[in-house]
Structures are given as structure tokens and as C-alpha cells.
Design an enzyme around this catalytic site. Structure first.
Site, short mmCIF file in Angstrom:
data_model
loop_
_atom_site.label_atom_id
_atom_site.label_comp_id
_atom_site.label_asym_id
_atom_site.label_seq_id
_atom_site.Cartn_x
_atom_site.Cartn_y
_atom_site.Cartn_z
N HIS A 97 40.16 36.19 43.03
CA HIS A 97 41.57 35.95 42.69
C HIS A 97 41.66 34.69 41.83
O HIS A 97 40.95 33.71 42.07
CB HIS A 97 42.42 35.81 43.96
CG HIS A 97 43.88 35.87 43.67
ND1 HIS A 97 44.56 34.81 43.13
CD2 HIS A 97 44.78 36.88 43.79
CE1 HIS A 97 45.83 35.16 42.96
NE2 HIS A 97 45.99 36.41 43.34
N GLU B 82 45.12 41.25 36.86
CA GLU B 82 46.24 40.35 37.14
C GLU B 82 46.31 39.26 36.07
O GLU B 82 45.61 38.24 36.17
CB GLU B 82 46.05 39.68 38.51
CG GLU B 82 46.01 40.63 39.68
CD GLU B 82 46.43 39.95 40.97
OE1 GLU B 82 47.40 40.39 41.58
OE2 GLU B 82 45.80 38.94 41.34
P1 PGA Z 1 52.71 38.10 42.81
O1 PGA Z 1 51.16 37.83 43.16
O2 PGA Z 1 52.97 39.55 43.10
O3 PGA Z 1 53.46 37.17 43.70
O4 PGA Z 1 52.89 37.79 41.35
C1 PGA Z 1 50.20 38.81 42.91
C2 PGA Z 1 48.84 38.26 43.26
O5 PGA Z 1 48.57 37.08 43.01
O6 PGA Z 1 47.99 38.99 43.81
#
Ligand code: PGA
Length: 234
Positions: A85, A157
Site C-alpha cells: 500500500h 490505486e
Molecule cells: P480511500 O482509500 O478509499 O479512502 O481513498 C483507499 C485505499 O487507500 O485503499
């Protein structure tokens, strides 16, 4: 569809137990996975939702103070685990090599890795998206067999989208998903970054998105049910 819930560093024991009652009521055709904090991993007790985690040690059990091994996660019932992440890459200085090691430990213990990749705003503006994603992907999956690659889940992401309320355009998302498929043709790809019950109407128009990794929304079971209903046309 897969919907993975990333609680991040939220919900103490009592808050999680209350939250879990909200999750228990969720109705979905999608595969739901809850990824709580380490301390809450052992509290998970749900029939409608799969059991996840947010992190794992690079090493097996041994003299590694403060670490939680993949074997321990497996024994706690964990089936899937987030790795790489962007918050860990940034705040914990997690390296490409460490993400690779974590991925191997998970596969060795028959836990599905949810490998997060994504670019910063500056990298996007400098046309570095493919370079960054290729590096994050290729270092993570180095040496894997095709069978192992097919067991992964990748979550795209964009860092500039996480927690900001801003999502990329469908064209931007699809361009990245097509690129990831050139490296991992048979791997499931999720989208993550500010996905919510409002913008799901837009996101769901893409046939390439195979699921979502939710941060903020993961903490709100009522809004989450609205998200699921819209996604699944219920
Ligand atoms: P968010 O986070 O949906 O709050 O933008 C997603 C993540 O970091 O996995």
C-alpha cells in the site's frame, strides 16, 4: 466483483465489534473481504465476508521483534492480505524488495496477496505512470510461476486519488488496466482511491474494473450497502 475493505489504522476493539455487526447485515453478490488492523484480525467472525489483513512480515517466525508472520495470519484464518500500500511505501519506507518478500511469504502460506500499485500526481504529470507501475509490478512478481501470478489480486490505486475525493477518468483507469494486463494477463485488477457510493455510477461503466479496494467507505456499512446496491443494480 471483489470488494476489499481496508480499515487502515482505524477502529479499536469495541468500535470494531460494533462495526462488524454492521458488516454482518451487508447483502452482496460480490466477494467481500475485510482487512482490519492486526489486533482486530482475531476478532473477525463473519460468514458473509472473507477474512483479510493489511500487512505481513517479510520473514518467517523468529527473532523479528514486532513482526507478524504469514504463518500466524494463516492460523488466524486470514485468506487475503494487502501488500505494497502506498501509505506503507511512503510512511514505513517499505522497499520494492520488501514488497516482493512479503508477496512470497503470503504465497508460501496460501494467502492471496492484494498487491497495491500506483503513481503520484507528479509522476502522472511527468508521463511516468507506466514506468512506475512496471517497476512496482515487475519487482514484486519476480520469479513467480504463471500459476502463482494468477493467484494474485492487483489493486491500482493512484496515490493522488487516495482519500482526496478525486478519481481518475474512466479513460485514465482503463489505460492503466490495459497496461497491467500486458504484464499480468490473467490477474484480477481492482480500482482503489476515493471510490464511494456517489461515484460508483461512473466507475461501474468500465467493464475492465473487476472490483474495488475501499478505504474511507469501508468504515461506513450503511453507505457501503448503497455502493454495493448501485454496483450490482440491486
Ligand atoms: P480511500 O482509500 O478509499 O479512502 O481513498 C483507499 C485505499 O487507500 O485503499
Amino acid at each position: 466483483m471483489i470488494i476489499a475493505l481496508n480499515n487502515k489504522s482505524n477502529l479499536d476493539r469495541n468500535e470494531f465489534l460494533t462495526y462488524q455487526e454492521g458488516l454482518r447485515k451487508l447483502e452482496a453478490n460480490s466477494t467481500l473481504i475485510v482487512c482490519p488492523t492486526y489486533l482486530n484480525v482475531n476478532l473477525v467472525n463473519l460468514n458473509n465476508i472473507h477474512h483479510g489483513a493489511q500487512n505481513v512480515s517479510c520473514t518467517n517466525n523468529g527473532a523479528f521483534t514486532g513482526e507478524i508472520s504469514a504463518k500466524d495470519l494463516k492460523a488466524a484464518g486470514v485468506e487475503c492480505c494487502i501488500i505494497g500500500h502506498s501509505e506503507r511505501r511512503e510512511y514505513q519506507r517499505e522497499s520494492l524488495t520488501e514488497v516482493h518478500e512479503k508477496l512470497l511469504r503470503l504465497l508460501e502460506n496460501d494467502i492471496t496477496p492484494i498487491l497495491c500499485i500506483g503513481e503520484t500526481k507528479a509522476q502522472r504529470e511527468n508521463n511516468e505512470v507506466e514506468r512506475v507501475l512496471k517497476e512496482e509490478l515487475e519487482t514484486a512478481i519476480e520469479g513467480l510461476t504463471d500459476e502463482q501470478k494468477n493467484r494474485l489480486i492487483v489493486a491500482y490505486e493512484p496515490i493522488w486519488s487516495i482519500g482526496t475525493g478525486i478519481i481518475p477518468t474512466i479513460e485514465e483507469i482503463e489505460e492503466v488496466f490495459r497496461f497491467i494486463k500486458t504484464i499480468l494477463p490473467n490477474t484480477t485488477i481492482l480500482y482503489g482511491g476515493s471510490a464511494n457510493e456517489k461515484n460508483i455510477d461512473i466507475l461501474k461503466t468500465s467493464p475492465l474494473i473487476e472490483g474495488y479496494l475501499l478505504g474511507g467507505l469501508s468504515l461506513k456499512p450503511v453507505e457501503l450497502q448503497t455502493f454495493i446496491n448501485k454496483l450490482e443494480n440491486r
